[in-house]
Design a protein around this motif. Structure first.
Motif, PDB file in Angstrom:
ATOM      1  N   ILE A   1       0.888  -1.222  -0.036  1.00  0.00           N
ATOM      2  CA  ILE A   1       0.062   0.093   0.151  1.00  0.00           C
ATOM      3  C   ILE A   1       0.881   1.178  -0.062  1.00  0.00           C
ATOM      4  CG2 ILE A   1      -1.779   1.125   1.352  1.00  0.00           C
ATOM      5  CD1 ILE A   1      -2.919  -1.490   2.261  1.00  0.00           C
ATOM      6  N   LEU A   2       2.097   1.276   0.841  1.00  0.00           N
ATOM      7  CA  LEU A   2       2.767   2.302   0.886  1.00  0.00           C
ATOM      8  C   LEU A   2       3.447   2.462  -0.391  1.00  0.00           C
ATOM      9  CD1 LEU A   2       4.439   4.534   2.235  1.00  0.00           C
ATOM     10  CD2 LEU A   2       6.069   2.727   3.103  1.00  0.00           C
ATOM     11  N   SER A   3       3.997   1.272  -1.066  1.00  0.00           N
ATOM     12  CA  SER A   3       4.325   1.655  -2.599  1.00  0.00           C
ATOM     13  C   SER A   3       3.616   2.198  -3.606  1.00  0.00           C
ATOM     14  CB  SER A   3       4.967   0.009  -2.920  1.00  0.00           C
ATOM     15  OG  SER A   3       5.608   0.239  -3.911  1.00  0.00           O
ATOM     16  N   ASP A   4       2.106   1.698  -3.451  1.00  0.00           N
ATOM     17  CA  ASP A   4       1.186   2.460  -4.400  1.00  0.00           C
ATOM     18  C   ASP A   4       1.109   4.082  -3.980  1.00  0.00           C
ATOM     19  OD1 ASP A   4       1.008   0.023  -5.476  1.00  0.00           O
ATOM     20  OD2 ASP A   4      -0.972  -0.563  -4.491  1.00  0.00           O
ATOM     21  N   ILE A   5       1.095   4.316  -2.834  1.00  0.00           N
ATOM     22  CA  ILE A   5       1.077   5.749  -2.317  1.00  0.00           C
ATOM     23  C   ILE A   5       2.510   6.654  -3.068  1.00  0.00           C
ATOM     24  CG2 ILE A   5       0.987   7.395  -0.648  1.00  0.00           C
ATOM     25  CD1 ILE A   5      -0.573   5.487   1.086  1.00  0.00           C
ATOM     26  N   LEU A   6       3.570   6.036  -2.960  1.00  0.00           N
ATOM     27  CA  LEU A   6       4.569   6.668  -3.207  1.00  0.00           C
ATOM     28  C   LEU A   6       4.677   6.687  -4.830  1.00  0.00           C
ATOM     29  CD1 LEU A   6       7.222   4.975  -0.520  1.00  0.00           C
ATOM     30  CD2 LEU A   6       6.009   7.349  -0.493  1.00  0.00           C
ATOM     31  N   ALA A   7       4.344   5.632  -5.621  1.00  0.00           N
ATOM     32  CA  ALA A   7       4.586   5.560  -6.923  1.00  0.00           C
ATOM     33  C   ALA A   7       3.458   6.834  -7.498  1.00  0.00           C
ATOM     34  CB  ALA A   7       4.121   4.306  -7.275  1.00  0.00           C
TER      35      ALA A   7
ATOM     36  N   GLU B   1       2.358   7.340   8.519  1.00  0.00           N
ATOM     37  CA  GLU B   1       2.144   6.176   9.617  1.00  0.00           C
ATOM     38  C   GLU B   1       2.976   4.952   9.106  1.00  0.00           C
ATOM     39  OE1 GLU B   1      -1.487   4.148  11.841  1.00  0.00           O
ATOM     40  OE2 GLU B   1      -1.845   6.263  10.767  1.00  0.00           O
ATOM     41  N   LEU B   2       2.635   4.562   7.856  1.00  0.00           N
ATOM     42  CA  LEU B   2       3.339   3.348   7.346  1.00  0.00           C
ATOM     43  C   LEU B   2       4.766   3.332   7.461  1.00  0.00           C
ATOM     44  CD1 LEU B   2       0.733   2.852   4.474  1.00  0.00           C
ATOM     45  CD2 LEU B   2       0.806   1.397   6.367  1.00  0.00           C
ATOM     46  N   VAL B   3       5.404   4.619   6.839  1.00  0.00           N
ATOM     47  CA  VAL B   3       6.747   4.750   6.856  1.00  0.00           C
ATOM     48  C   VAL B   3       7.362   4.341   8.436  1.00  0.00           C
ATOM     49  CG1 VAL B   3       8.918   6.378   6.713  1.00  0.00           C
ATOM     50  CG2 VAL B   3       7.150   5.826   5.084  1.00  0.00           C
ATOM     51  N   GLU B   4       6.499   5.117   9.496  1.00  0.00           N
ATOM     52  CA  GLU B   4       7.055   5.043  10.769  1.00  0.00           C
ATOM     53  C   GLU B   4       7.096   3.726  11.098  1.00  0.00           C
ATOM     54  OE1 GLU B   4       4.533   7.837  13.099  1.00  0.00           O
ATOM     55  OE2 GLU B   4       5.925   9.469  12.392  1.00  0.00           O
ATOM     56  N   GLY B   5       5.778   2.866  10.827  1.00  0.00           N
ATOM     57  CA  GLY B   5       5.751   1.372  11.245  1.00  0.00           C
ATOM     58  C   GLY B   5       6.728   0.660  10.671  1.00  0.00           C
ATOM     59  N   SER B   6       7.153   0.863   9.340  1.00  0.00           N
ATOM     60  CA  SER B   6       8.115   0.104   8.711  1.00  0.00           C
ATOM     61  C   SER B   6       9.532   0.116   9.382  1.00  0.00           C
ATOM     62  CB  SER B   6       8.381   0.404   7.116  1.00  0.00           C
ATOM     63  OG  SER B   6       6.926   0.228   6.583  1.00  0.00           O
ATOM     64  N   ARG B   7       9.852   1.511   9.822  1.00  0.00           N
ATOM     65  CA  ARG B   7      11.059   1.655  10.290  1.00  0.00           C
ATOM     66  C   ARG B   7      11.314   0.765  11.663  1.00  0.00           C
ATOM     67  NH1 ARG B   7      13.782   5.436   7.377  1.00  0.00           N
ATOM     68  NH2 ARG B   7      12.438   7.021   6.374  1.00  0.00           N
ATOM     69  N   ALA B   8      10.125   0.821  12.460  1.00  0.00           N
ATOM     70  CA  ALA B   8      10.174   0.306  13.620  1.00  0.00           C
ATOM     71  C   ALA B   8      10.141  -1.264  13.534  1.00  0.00           C
ATOM     72  CB  ALA B   8       8.750   0.699  14.550  1.00  0.00           C
ATOM     73  N   MET B   9       9.551  -1.923  12.504  1.00  0.00           N
ATOM     74  CA  MET B   9       9.558  -3.207  12.244  1.00  0.00           C
ATOM     75  C   MET B   9      10.567  -3.932  11.772  1.00  0.00           C
ATOM     76  SD  MET B   9       7.285  -5.735  13.542  1.00  0.00           S
ATOM     77  CE  MET B   9       5.960  -4.227  14.037  1.00  0.00           C
ATOM     78  N   GLN B  10      11.412  -3.117  10.927  1.00  0.00           N
ATOM     79  CA  GLN B  10      12.512  -3.818  10.237  1.00  0.00           C
ATOM     80  C   GLN B  10      13.529  -4.535  11.061  1.00  0.00           C
ATOM     81  OE1 GLN B  10      14.975  -1.221   7.700  1.00  0.00           O
ATOM     82  NE2 GLN B  10      14.625  -2.859   6.171  1.00  0.00           N
ATOM     83  N   PRO B  11      13.892  -3.905  12.104  1.00  0.00           N
ATOM     84  CA  PRO B  11      14.718  -4.509  12.730  1.00  0.00           C
ATOM     85  C   PRO B  11      14.297  -5.958  13.605  1.00  0.00           C
ATOM     86  CG  PRO B  11      14.843  -2.303  13.653  1.00  0.00           C
ATOM     87  CD  PRO B  11      13.724  -2.529  12.757  1.00  0.00           C
ATOM     88  N   ARG B  12      13.029  -6.093  13.700  1.00  0.00           N
ATOM     89  CA  ARG B  12      12.450  -7.330  14.165  1.00  0.00           C
ATOM     90  C   ARG B  12      12.339  -8.342  13.050  1.00  0.00           C
ATOM     91  NH1 ARG B  12       7.134  -5.639  18.008  1.00  0.00           N
ATOM     92  NH2 ARG B  12       8.255  -4.129  19.252  1.00  0.00           N
ATOM     93  N   VAL B  13      12.144  -8.065  11.859  1.00  0.00           N
ATOM     94  CA  VAL B  13      12.122  -8.773  10.666  1.00  0.00           C
ATOM     95  C   VAL B  13      13.455  -9.225  10.502  1.00  0.00           C
ATOM     96  CG1 VAL B  13      11.712  -8.837   8.218  1.00  0.00           C
ATOM     97  CG2 VAL B  13      10.292  -7.602   9.685  1.00  0.00           C
ATOM     98  N   LEU B  14      14.477  -8.359  10.610  1.00  0.00           N
ATOM     99  CA  LEU B  14      15.889  -8.970  10.518  1.00  0.00           C
ATOM    100  C   LEU B  14      16.269  -9.851  11.559  1.00  0.00           C
ATOM    101  CD1 LEU B  14      17.510  -5.414   9.269  1.00  0.00           C
ATOM    102  CD2 LEU B  14      17.308  -7.615   8.095  1.00  0.00           C
TER     103      LEU B  14
END
Length: 345
Positions: A217-223, A240-253
């Motif tokens: 969804i974020l990719s579509d908005i940015l495009a 909001e989606l960017v803030e969530g992505s930054r917060a969640m990325q360390p957990r994914v890794l």
């Protein structure tokens, strides 16, 4: 490639339509009822259309969503009754431009209808009523709507008898979309002897799917953003989606080095690449430039490729501790994003 559900939803919410195509809307309902991936794929496609800039597209998407809730069964209701979906609709209910008032009224109508209609299913689908209750406590004014039809009228030929007691408990406990296809025979032995681990693995897959959907969804908005005409930093949903992505990325890794499932590791790495791309694109747009198209495997040079040593807890713990509530994992949750950002600082 787009899924059949995505193609149908885009056609049903086309800005070229004069009004809703009810024949197509009913076809989408049939698709939801008769295909294992129908509920999740349709909800993902509708969420993308709800993020569209054209109010007409958004209104058609809300009308389609209403039809699907009325005509489909629990499999779809559980995909709609998540905090991520409902918070997206709440944001639409807060629009104030003259051209967006029809969208605002429709969003408020759905929040009210679902809050009242699912009141008796609060143990299975608590988010509908909870959000409605909170908005009423805030004295939000809902439109006066004449009750002419039940909130949901699932076709009798599609029973929910195949939803087991354990699956309904999973809905109640985690409030996240689930697909209820029977497990392959090859997994039956593992599930019988390691039920807790299997539950955590299944939950992890659902959390990853949620993050992937938000990233798309974020990719579509940015495009669709033109930095010469719009400051992407003023797009509340994108921020909001960017803030969530930054917060969640360390957990994914962090999960990459913790789990043994090769297929899951591959999904995590692909998801991390997707997060890297949208974060880099957002930063480029915020600087006033248009992002340069990249190949699907290319990763920005400044993107993290391994988990930091001082990172937050993973999405799902694979020790004997209880499975954490799923709403804590949503990248669209401003609370988790704020908390994680503060931890990182």
């Amino acid at each position: 490639p787009p899924t059949p559900e995505q193609e149908m939803v885009e056609k049903a919410t086309s800005e070229l339509l004069i009004s809703s195509d009810w024949g197509l809307n009913m076809e989408i309902c049939d698709r939801i009822q008769n295909h294992p991936d129908g509920p999740s794929n349709t909800m993902k496609a509708i969420r993308k259309r709800l993020a569209n800039k054209n109010p007409k597209v958004v209104l058609l998407a809300l009308t389609l969503l209403e039809a699907c809730v009325k005509n489909c069964s629990m499999r779809f209701h559980v995909c709609v009754g998540t905090r991520e979906v409902m918070e997206q609709i709440v944001r639409l209910s807060q629009l104030n431009k003259q051209s967006e008032l029809a969208v605002k009224d429709k969003a408020l109508e759905l929040i009210q209808d679902w809050g009242e209609g699912f009141k008796g299913q609060r143990h299975q689908l608590p988010v509908f009523y909870e959000i409605y209750r909170l908005m009423r406590e805030q004295n939000i004014r809902f439109p006066q709507v004449e009750a002419t039809a039940p909130i949901f009228t699932p076709p009798p030929k599609i029973p929910d008898d195949n939803l087991t007691r354990e699956q309904l408990e999973a809905i109640s406990n985690h409030h996240q979309p689930h697909e209820y296809a029977p497990a392959p025979r090859a997994r039956e032995h593992h599930q019988q002897h390691h039920p807790q681990r299997q539950l955590k693995t299944d939950k992890l897959r659902k959390d990853l799917e949620l993050i992937k959907t938000n990233t798309e969804i974020l990719s579509d908005i940015l495009a669709s953003c033109d930095p010469t005409k719009e400051d992407i930093r003023r797009n509340d949903l994108a921020v909001e989606l960017v803030e969530g992505s930054r917060a969640m990325q360390p957990r994914v890794l962090s999960l990459v080095g913790e789990i043994q499932d090769g297929e899951l590791v591959e999904e995590l790495l692909l998801l991390n690449d997707g997060i890297n791309r949208v974060l880099a694109d957002f930063d480029t747009l915020a600087a006033g430039a248009k992002p340069t198209p990249r190949s699907i495997t290319e990763t920005p040079s400044n993107a993290p490729t391994s988990a930091p040593t001082n990172n937050d807890a993973p999405l799902v713990s694979f020790d004997d501790s209880p499975v954490p509530p799923a709403e804590h994992m949503a990248i669209a949750s401003s609370e988790s994003a704020t908390a994680s950002s503060a931890h990182a600082a």
